[in-house]
Design an enzyme around this catalytic site. Sequence first.
Site, mmCIF file in Angstrom:
data_model
loop_
_atom_site.group_PDB
_atom_site.id
_atom_site.type_symbol
_atom_site.label_atom_id
_atom_site.label_comp_id
_atom_site.label_asym_id
_atom_site.label_seq_id
_atom_site.Cartn_x
_atom_site.Cartn_y
_atom_site.Cartn_z
ATOM 1 N N ASP A 67 -6.437 -3.527 -7.557
ATOM 2 C CA ASP A 67 -6.960 -4.148 -6.334
ATOM 3 C C ASP A 67 -7.153 -5.634 -6.572
ATOM 4 O O ASP A 67 -7.475 -6.052 -7.688
ATOM 5 C CB ASP A 67 -8.289 -3.503 -5.924
ATOM 6 C CG ASP A 67 -8.616 -3.827 -4.483
ATOM 7 O OD1 ASP A 67 -8.167 -3.084 -3.593
ATOM 8 O OD2 ASP A 67 -9.278 -4.858 -4.239
ATOM 9 N N ARG B 61 -4.059 6.184 0.747
ATOM 10 C CA ARG B 61 -4.637 7.339 1.440
ATOM 11 C C ARG B 61 -3.715 8.068 2.404
ATOM 12 O O ARG B 61 -4.024 9.172 2.832
ATOM 13 C CB ARG B 61 -5.911 6.912 2.167
ATOM 14 C CG ARG B 61 -7.085 6.776 1.222
ATOM 15 C CD ARG B 61 -8.224 6.077 1.904
ATOM 16 N NE ARG B 61 -7.768 4.763 2.342
ATOM 17 C CZ ARG B 61 -8.557 3.844 2.870
ATOM 18 N NH1 ARG B 61 -9.826 4.098 3.078
ATOM 19 N NH2 ARG B 61 -8.076 2.679 3.226
ATOM 20 N N TYR C 267 -14.125 -13.024 0.155
ATOM 21 C CA TYR C 267 -14.922 -11.832 -0.191
ATOM 22 C C TYR C 267 -16.188 -12.232 -0.944
ATOM 23 O O TYR C 267 -17.265 -11.663 -0.741
ATOM 24 C CB TYR C 267 -14.101 -10.840 -1.030
ATOM 25 C CG TYR C 267 -13.139 -10.038 -0.173
ATOM 26 C CD1 TYR C 267 -13.570 -8.936 0.552
ATOM 27 C CD2 TYR C 267 -11.798 -10.396 -0.078
ATOM 28 C CE1 TYR C 267 -12.711 -8.208 1.350
ATOM 29 C CE2 TYR C 267 -10.914 -9.672 0.722
ATOM 30 C CZ TYR C 267 -11.376 -8.573 1.436
ATOM 31 O OH TYR C 267 -10.523 -7.868 2.233
ATOM 32 N N ARG D 190 -8.389 11.273 -5.307
ATOM 33 C CA ARG D 190 -9.609 10.546 -4.942
ATOM 34 C C ARG D 190 -10.805 11.453 -4.682
ATOM 35 O O ARG D 190 -11.945 10.993 -4.636
ATOM 36 C CB ARG D 190 -9.328 9.652 -3.729
ATOM 37 C CG ARG D 190 -8.607 8.363 -4.086
ATOM 38 C CD ARG D 190 -9.574 7.320 -4.642
ATOM 39 N NE ARG D 190 -10.384 6.770 -3.565
ATOM 40 C CZ ARG D 190 -11.634 7.096 -3.301
ATOM 41 N NH1 ARG D 190 -12.250 7.962 -4.079
ATOM 42 N NH2 ARG D 190 -12.293 6.552 -2.316
ATOM 43 N N ARG E 209 0.818 -1.220 0.000
ATOM 44 C CA ARG E 209 0.000 0.000 0.000
ATOM 45 C C ARG E 209 0.850 1.268 0.000
ATOM 46 O O ARG E 209 0.488 2.254 0.631
ATOM 47 C CB ARG E 209 -0.961 0.030 1.190
ATOM 48 C CG ARG E 209 -2.061 -0.988 1.134
ATOM 49 C CD ARG E 209 -3.192 -0.524 0.217
ATOM 50 N NE ARG E 209 -4.184 -1.568 0.056
ATOM 51 C CZ ARG E 209 -5.320 -1.622 0.748
ATOM 52 N NH1 ARG E 209 -5.609 -0.696 1.608
ATOM 53 N NH2 ARG E 209 -6.165 -2.598 0.537
HETATM 54 O O1 CP3 Z 1 0.194 0.347 -3.297
HETATM 55 C C1 CP3 Z 1 -0.216 -0.842 -3.362
HETATM 56 O O2 CP3 Z 1 0.070 -1.700 -2.521
HETATM 57 C C2 CP3 Z 1 -0.980 -1.253 -4.604
HETATM 58 C C3 CP3 Z 1 -2.388 -1.146 -4.519
HETATM 59 C C4 CP3 Z 1 -3.256 -2.119 -3.729
HETATM 60 C C5 CP3 Z 1 -4.548 -1.763 -3.299
HETATM 61 N N1 CP3 Z 1 -5.153 -2.871 -2.793
HETATM 62 C C6 CP3 Z 1 -5.125 -0.426 -3.424
HETATM 63 C C7 CP3 Z 1 -6.281 -0.073 -2.594
HETATM 64 C C8 CP3 Z 1 -3.064 -3.463 -3.387
HETATM 65 C C9 CP3 Z 1 -1.835 -4.336 -3.558
HETATM 66 C C10 CP3 Z 1 -4.275 -3.925 -2.806
HETATM 67 C C11 CP3 Z 1 -4.508 -5.303 -2.369
HETATM 68 C C12 CP3 Z 1 -5.718 -5.607 -1.596
HETATM 69 N N2 CP3 Z 1 -6.974 -5.140 -1.760
HETATM 70 C C13 CP3 Z 1 -5.763 -6.568 -0.589
HETATM 71 C C14 CP3 Z 1 -4.609 -7.413 -0.147
HETATM 72 C C15 CP3 Z 1 -3.710 -6.647 0.737
HETATM 73 C C16 CP3 Z 1 -4.230 -6.495 2.100
HETATM 74 O O3 CP3 Z 1 -4.442 -5.333 2.514
HETATM 75 O O4 CP3 Z 1 -4.417 -7.521 2.745
HETATM 76 C C17 CP3 Z 1 -7.080 -6.628 -0.094
HETATM 77 C C18 CP3 Z 1 -7.601 -7.517 1.014
HETATM 78 C C19 CP3 Z 1 -7.849 -5.729 -0.865
HETATM 79 C C20 CP3 Z 1 -9.295 -5.485 -0.758
HETATM 80 C C21 CP3 Z 1 -9.602 -4.103 -0.413
HETATM 81 N N3 CP3 Z 1 -9.386 -3.022 -1.242
HETATM 82 C C22 CP3 Z 1 -10.199 -3.635 0.778
HETATM 83 C C23 CP3 Z 1 -10.592 -4.507 1.959
HETATM 84 C C24 CP3 Z 1 -10.328 -2.260 0.641
HETATM 85 C C25 CP3 Z 1 -11.011 -1.326 1.612
HETATM 86 C C26 CP3 Z 1 -10.201 -1.106 2.818
HETATM 87 C C27 CP3 Z 1 -9.286 0.035 2.581
HETATM 88 O O5 CP3 Z 1 -8.106 -0.090 2.895
HETATM 89 O O6 CP3 Z 1 -9.793 1.051 2.092
HETATM 90 C C28 CP3 Z 1 -9.767 -1.876 -0.593
HETATM 91 C C29 CP3 Z 1 -9.646 -0.513 -1.149
HETATM 92 C C30 CP3 Z 1 -8.289 -0.079 -1.591
HETATM 93 N N4 CP3 Z 1 -7.412 -0.817 -2.314
HETATM 94 C C31 CP3 Z 1 -7.724 1.212 -1.373
HETATM 95 C C32 CP3 Z 1 -6.479 1.206 -2.017
HETATM 96 C C33 CP3 Z 1 -5.518 2.363 -2.129
HETATM 97 C C34 CP3 Z 1 -8.389 2.366 -0.663
HETATM 98 C C35 CP3 Z 1 -9.367 2.937 -1.621
HETATM 99 C C36 CP3 Z 1 -9.632 4.369 -1.388
HETATM 100 O O7 CP3 Z 1 -8.932 5.204 -1.992
HETATM 101 O O8 CP3 Z 1 -10.567 4.713 -0.640
#
Ligand code: CP3
Length: 363
Positions: free
Chosen positions: A90, A45, A167, A54, A41
């Site tokens: 994602d 954010r 999921y 965003r 990540r």
């Molecule tokens: O920079 C990076 O690592 C690359 C981008 C990336 C995102 N998601 C962007 C994202 C990666 C590698 C992921 C993987 C991901 N997504 C996982 C596995 C990693 C982990 O955290 O265990 C999982 C479980 C998800 C599913 C997911 N996506 C959830 C549960 C959520 C909501 C929770 C949250 O953190 O907001 C997301 C949204 C998400 N994916 C965001 C980002 C930057 C936030 C979105 C926003 O801008 O509001």
Amino acid sequence: MPTEQKKLATVNCSSDLSDDHLFVRTCKREPAERTPIWLMRQAGRFQPEYRAIREKVSFLELCKTSQLAAEVTVMAVDQLNVDAAIIFADILLPLEPLGVGLEFVKGDGPVINRPITSAADVARLKQFDVITELGYVLQSIKLVVQALNQRVPLIGFAGAPFTLASYMIEGGSSRNFEKTKTFMYTENAAWHSLMEVLSDVTVRYLNAQIAAGAQVVQLFDSWVGCLGPEDYRQFVAPHMKETISGITPGVPVIHFGTGTATLLQSMKDCGGDVIGLDWRVELDQAWAELGDQVAVQGNLDPVVLLSDTEQIRLQTERILRQAKGRPGHIFNLGHGILPSTPVANVKYLVELVKELSTSAKQG
Ligand code: CP3
């Protein structure tokens, strides 16, 4: 040998090695001049620039607008000076073409509109072509590879079948995974057929990412730690083996999970050049258990980045001490950067790992 000669000897012997980037060499457990670092990540954010983007586009739109997704990917590398980029996307994106409906609802995280509740739901999942349906991710990869111009390698990624299935069955995020496990225990045939579908999609998707230019891939089995070791072996391991063995040979695979202290050996048996470790294990003990035929990635607690530089330094020194500069340690957090993390602390960590691991190699 005088220091200058020693340095030269090091440089000369490195000509025997591949000319891969530091990060890729470390994935392959080749000797390296210092410990590479990137952060899960690293685009997200916690960055004011990301939050500004965003405000104008939704998360899914951002993922689907390749030009913007590529910018966000490269922005993290430029800002943080990390040793690898990870494509901005994602793990849940393939769920949309599978037909279960995917939305990101503000404050609630991901929502699956038509969750899997029966064998019939599994049978209804759509077959799809990753190049057509997820072409926007492949396009983002191409743009990032161009923009990076070999500065650092690019990591492609996908969710692992168990985490994706969780999921699809829960309909979103979950604490106890009650629906997922109940489905797994009571709908044995449908469970395995769902895992096969997800494994097949994941292999095709990762190989398409590699063809588009990803040099390393990471499989996120973020929630598999909710299973006991025997359930992992029975319900997950065969599908992870199938998935990892289908990935284009020669491309390093990072096999990541959290809460996996009791699963590490089984995860390693399923494959992967690098095993991701979270902070609930001591890196040296976990690596000793895994053996030296595998590299490790980790394992700072992301919450440490909310504290101060003194605490960050202490914990980073401990992790580097445990890794002892052995070939095959990639520094990372044990899970993603939290949104409330100060950017300055992230920058401090990156420079600290570079500095400490460089001086350890020279000393
Ligand atoms: O920079 C990076 O690592 C690359 C981008 C990336 C995102 N998601 C962007 C994202 C990666 C590698 C992921 C993987 C991901 N997504 C996982 C596995 C990693 C982990 O955290 O265990 C999982 C479980 C998800 C599913 C997911 N996506 C959830 C549960 C959520 C909501 C929770 C949250 O953190 O907001 C997301 C949204 C998400 N994916 C965001 C980002 C930057 C936030 C979105 C926003 O801008 O509001």
